[in-house]
Design an enzyme around this catalytic site. Sequence first.
Site, PDB file in Angstrom:
ATOM      1  N   GLU A   1      52.150  64.848  96.188  1.00  0.00           N
ATOM      2  CA  GLU A   1      53.576  64.593  96.436  1.00  0.00           C
ATOM      3  C   GLU A   1      54.422  64.923  95.210  1.00  0.00           C
ATOM      4  O   GLU A   1      55.483  65.552  95.320  1.00  0.00           O
ATOM      5  CB  GLU A   1      53.802  63.117  96.794  1.00  0.00           C
ATOM      6  CG  GLU A   1      53.089  62.655  98.044  1.00  0.00           C
ATOM      7  CD  GLU A   1      51.739  62.007  97.741  1.00  0.00           C
ATOM      8  OE1 GLU A   1      50.964  62.571  96.930  1.00  0.00           O
ATOM      9  OE2 GLU A   1      51.456  60.949  98.329  1.00  0.00           O
TER      10      GLU A   1
ATOM     11  N   HIS B   1      49.601  63.918  91.578  1.00  0.00           N
ATOM     12  CA  HIS B   1      49.355  63.749  93.012  1.00  0.00           C
ATOM     13  C   HIS B   1      50.120  64.838  93.767  1.00  0.00           C
ATOM     14  O   HIS B   1      51.129  65.350  93.285  1.00  0.00           O
ATOM     15  CB  HIS B   1      49.823  62.366  93.474  1.00  0.00           C
ATOM     16  CG  HIS B   1      48.968  61.240  92.988  1.00  0.00           C
ATOM     17  ND1 HIS B   1      49.084  59.946  93.448  1.00  0.00           N
ATOM     18  CD2 HIS B   1      47.973  61.225  92.058  1.00  0.00           C
ATOM     19  CE1 HIS B   1      48.193  59.178  92.836  1.00  0.00           C
ATOM     20  NE2 HIS B   1      47.515  59.924  91.983  1.00  0.00           N
TER      21      HIS B   1
END
Length: 153
Positions: free
Chosen positions: A59, A57
């Site tokens: 992040e 992801h």
Amino acid sequence: MTFDPADLAAMDRALALAAAAGEAGDVPVGAVVTDAAGRAIGEGRNLREVAHDPTAHAEVVALRAAAAAVGSWNLEGCTLVVTLEPCIMCAGAVLQSRVSRLVFGAWDEKAGAAGSMYDVVRDRRLPYRAEVVAGVREAEASALLRAFFDVRR
Ligand SMILES: [Zn+2]
């Protein structure tokens, strides 16, 4: 609400990264980590499809890049700026990295873990928490996601 200029600048970059993720076939989410002075020290976009990696992801990619750049897993004092409210995994990564602030754009009512479905990053039962600023460039972040899913429906 007025937002911090450094957060807005980082969000603009995160939105560009999100658009690039969408063009590559991944859900358009982008993220930037800034240091205490507001300088970008790491960035990432969703690479789940491209990298065949369930944990890639935006992040997590950005936090890894920032940690590598500063030579430490501990990103206390830093801010994670991301176009979409983090999922449970990424909210966990926020806490593990000790970033002090989380700034996000669009809410994820189905899987968000920073205030909508869950609020992992501000759970008083946990030893670490992060300050949350939501809704930065929310319309732009939502529009990117909507356009991506409209094409796929
Ligand atoms: Zn996530």
